[in-house]
Write a protein that holds these residues in place. Structure first.
Motif, PDB file in Angstrom:
ATOM      1  N   GLY A   1      -4.896   6.489  -5.847  1.00  0.00           N
ATOM      2  CA  GLY A   1      -4.187   7.717  -5.477  1.00  0.00           C
ATOM      3  C   GLY A   1      -2.712   7.508  -5.239  1.00  0.00           C
ATOM      4  N   ILE A   2      -2.076   6.649  -6.043  1.00  0.00           N
ATOM      5  CA  ILE A   2      -0.647   6.349  -5.895  1.00  0.00           C
ATOM      6  C   ILE A   2       0.141   7.172  -6.906  1.00  0.00           C
ATOM      7  N   ALA A   3       1.069   7.978  -6.433  1.00  0.00           N
ATOM      8  CA  ALA A   3       1.976   8.675  -7.339  1.00  0.00           C
ATOM      9  C   ALA A   3       2.904   7.637  -7.972  1.00  0.00           C
ATOM     10  N   THR A   4       2.944   7.606  -9.307  1.00  0.00           N
ATOM     11  CA  THR A   4       3.646   6.545 -10.023  1.00  0.00           C
ATOM     12  C   THR A   4       4.662   7.148 -10.981  1.00  0.00           C
ATOM     13  N   VAL A   5       5.872   6.595 -10.975  1.00  0.00           N
ATOM     14  CA  VAL A   5       6.926   7.001 -11.902  1.00  0.00           C
ATOM     15  C   VAL A   5       7.320   5.787 -12.716  1.00  0.00           C
TER      16      VAL A   5
ATOM     17  N   LYS B   1       0.833  -1.214   0.000  1.00  0.00           N
ATOM     18  CA  LYS B   1       0.000   0.000   0.000  1.00  0.00           C
ATOM     19  C   LYS B   1       0.868   1.265   0.000  1.00  0.00           C
ATOM     20  N   PRO B   2       1.692   1.446  -1.032  1.00  0.00           N
ATOM     21  CA  PRO B   2       2.619   2.590  -1.057  1.00  0.00           C
ATOM     22  C   PRO B   2       1.929   3.879  -1.493  1.00  0.00           C
ATOM     23  N   GLY B   3       2.569   4.976  -1.159  1.00  0.00           N
ATOM     24  CA  GLY B   3       2.131   6.271  -1.688  1.00  0.00           C
ATOM     25  C   GLY B   3       2.872   6.627  -2.950  1.00  0.00           C
ATOM     26  N   LEU B   4       4.028   5.968  -3.188  1.00  0.00           N
ATOM     27  CA  LEU B   4       4.832   6.196  -4.382  1.00  0.00           C
ATOM     28  C   LEU B   4       5.248   4.857  -4.955  1.00  0.00           C
ATOM     29  N   LEU B   5       5.006   4.675  -6.253  1.00  0.00           N
ATOM     30  CA  LEU B   5       5.417   3.463  -6.979  1.00  0.00           C
ATOM     31  C   LEU B   5       6.376   3.866  -8.086  1.00  0.00           C
ATOM     32  N   ILE B   6       7.531   3.192  -8.141  1.00  0.00           N
ATOM     33  CA  ILE B   6       8.515   3.406  -9.200  1.00  0.00           C
ATOM     34  C   ILE B   6       8.712   2.088  -9.927  1.00  0.00           C
ATOM     35  N   VAL B   7       8.492   2.094 -11.244  1.00  0.00           N
ATOM     36  CA  VAL B   7       8.645   0.906 -12.079  1.00  0.00           C
ATOM     37  C   VAL B   7       9.814   1.139 -13.017  1.00  0.00           C
ATOM     38  N   ASP B   8      10.843   0.317 -12.878  1.00  0.00           N
ATOM     39  CA  ASP B   8      12.084   0.479 -13.646  1.00  0.00           C
ATOM     40  C   ASP B   8      12.407  -0.835 -14.361  1.00  0.00           C
ATOM     41  N   SER B   9      12.032  -0.956 -15.622  1.00  0.00           N
ATOM     42  CA  SER B   9      11.379   0.022 -16.469  1.00  0.00           C
ATOM     43  C   SER B   9      10.077  -0.578 -16.993  1.00  0.00           C
ATOM     44  N   VAL B  10       9.236   0.249 -17.591  1.00  0.00           N
ATOM     45  CA  VAL B  10       7.930  -0.211 -18.041  1.00  0.00           C
ATOM     46  C   VAL B  10       8.063  -1.201 -19.196  1.00  0.00           C
ATOM     47  N   GLN B  11       9.171  -1.135 -19.937  1.00  0.00           N
ATOM     48  CA  GLN B  11       9.371  -2.067 -21.057  1.00  0.00           C
ATOM     49  C   GLN B  11       9.693  -3.492 -20.606  1.00  0.00           C
TER      50      GLN B  11
END
Length: 472
Positions: free
Chosen positions: A215-219, A173-183
């Motif tokens: 409502g998760i900020a996603t990068v 249940k994070p407030g920030l999600l970072i996906v490295d990388s989408v490919q």
């Protein structure tokens, strides 16, 4: 008979490029749109919604409300505590917003985002989750130790399956999600290979939907093509809220985060960072990186003020005039536009009658790894070449701003007031500018309006003679 024909037409084989999304009428070895070899694959498409089909209405999940009754509080940005990134984002990350960060391999994207995740975990009050499809959690942990990015609310996972990523979201249940990388993430039940157009579109659409719902900020980290564009279909950039480009030369410590699209702020902001052994650090005042301090004035240098987005950067241009050569002399540039240098050399030789450059080698470069491609650097480029060719050092407190035309005239450029204010802040005393720019000058700097190259050279020579003893 008609029904069978319709069914055959609805399920006919089609072809799509797995690199750009182009749909040729038949299979081709090379995509005619993007030029990639072996990227056209067969895909079964169904007939799109036509005039004969009707969509029935349904009760919406939430009724429409008057705009004055809707609160803007959920859309307020949460600072990441990485100052230069917050500057580009417009104050921070908005809950539910999806950011696409693209850049060359090895430029520092993962390092920057790991620092952002640690800062978020320490200051935002909610956990941050980094999902890596390219590295193991042990490899990410080693980088985190080097950066000092260890926090109890920073979670790591190594996944390449979209379902597993969604499972981690349910657990952390994070407030920030970072996906490295989408490919590197694949969606089960979707055609194509990981990194292909169909897969990237499906994965991005699913992550955008989850981010908006929870409502998760996603990068999302995106790969780039050979020409520096975001890899994948153009629809990828339309799905997300913010598109950022991470730029920098591997041989320089300077890194720039450039906004390309931003639904929550200005789309032309630039953030400056410096790479070092301990990681990456924000540079709120980077102008010192692009200047050289001299004990004595040196011929072949001139200072200008460039605009990177809305930021004014005082930058030094250097030129070295070589000996006369037989045949075609070399014109070598670093950080400058070679075509503009060639034009400036031709105008300088033709209009001033003081320099003969057609048979001499010319080397021109910027300081600190910055790249100047805007026309406002033309005048400084011309003065640096003239200074080197005539062996006349420019005054160390002088800046030159202006575009050079083919007839030798000096043309006005944008944001002159902001440029002059930055030059005055750093202690420069004289500025050569195009006509009509004097009213924009701040206090503390003398503005000399020059209409053509000849008058610019004369004014620069007088300023150098009058203030030759000053030091920057």
């Amino acid at each position: 008979m008609t029904t069978s024909r319709t069914a055959a037409k609805a399920a006919r084989p089609a072809f799509v490029c797995d690199a750009c999304g182009h749909q040729p009428p038949k299979w081709l070895g090379r995509c005619p749109e993007c030029g990639e070899w072996g990227s056209v694959i067969e895909s079964t498409v169904s007939t799109p919604l036509g005039a004969g089909r009707v969509v029935s209405s349904r009760l919406p999940a939430e009724p429409a409300r008057p705009i004055a009754q809707i609160s803007a509080a959920p859309a307020k940005a949460v600072p990441t505590n990485v100052g230069e990134l917050d500057r580009v984002l417009g104050g921070g990350l908005v809950p539910g917003a999806v950011v696409l960060l693209a850049g060359e391999p090895g430029v520092g994207k993962s390092t920057l985002l790991l620092d952002v995740a640690q800062q978020w975990a320490a200051g935002a009050g909610s956990p941050s989750l980094v999902v890596s499809g390219e590295e193991s959690v042990s490899q990410v942990r080693l980088r985190a130790e080097r950066l000092g990015a260890l926090h109890d609310k920073l979670f790591l996972a190594s996944e390449s399956d979209l379902g597993a990523v969604l499972g981690h979201l349910d657990a952390v249940k994070p407030g920030l999600l970072i996906v490295d990388s989408v490919q590197t993430i694949s969606a089960p039940g979707t055609e194509g290979v990981s990194g292909g157009v169909t897969q990237v579109r499906a994965v991005t659409a699913a992550l955008v939907g989850v981010a908006k719902e929870r409502g998760i900020a996603t990068v999302l980290v995106g790969h780039v093509t050979k020409d520096g564009q975001v890899a994948g279909p153009r629809v990828l950039e339309h799905l997300v809220d913010v598109v950022l480009h991470f730029e920098g030369d591997k041989h320089s410590s300077l890194r720039l985060v450039r906004g390309v699209k931003n639904r929550f702020g200005a789309a032309d902001e630039v953030g400056c960072f410096e790479m070092h052994e301990g990681g990456i650090a924000s540079l709120p005042d980077p102008s010192g990186l692009f200047l050289t301090r001299y004990n004595e004035p040196v011929p072949g240098t001139c200072v200008t003020v460039a605009m990177e987005g809305r930021r004014a950067l005082v930058t030094e241009v250097q030129a070295l005039i070589g000996a006369e050569v037989q045949g075609s002399p070399r014109r070598t540039v670093s950080g400058l536009d070679s075509a503009r240098l060639a034009m400036v050399l031709a105008v300088l030789e033709r209009r001033t009658k003081q320099l003969k450059l057609y048979n001499r080698e010319v080397f021109a470069a910027t300081v600190g790894g910055i790249r100047l491609i805007e026309p406002s650097a033309d005048l400084a480029m011309a003065l640096a070449v003239a200074s080197g060719g005539l062996d006349l050092a420019m005054a160390p407190h002088l800046v030159a701003i202006g575009e050079v035309g083919l007839t030798g005239e000096i043309r006005r450029v944008g944001a002159v007031g902001r440029r002059l204010a930055e030059a005055a802040r750093l202690g420069f005393k004289v500025a050569l500018v195009p006509p009509g720019c004097a009213p924009e000058a701040p206090r503390g700097i003398e503005v000399i309006e020059v209409s053509d190259l000849r008058s610019a050279l004369q004014s620069a020579a007088r300023a150098s003679a009058a203030h030759g003893g000053d030091r920057r």
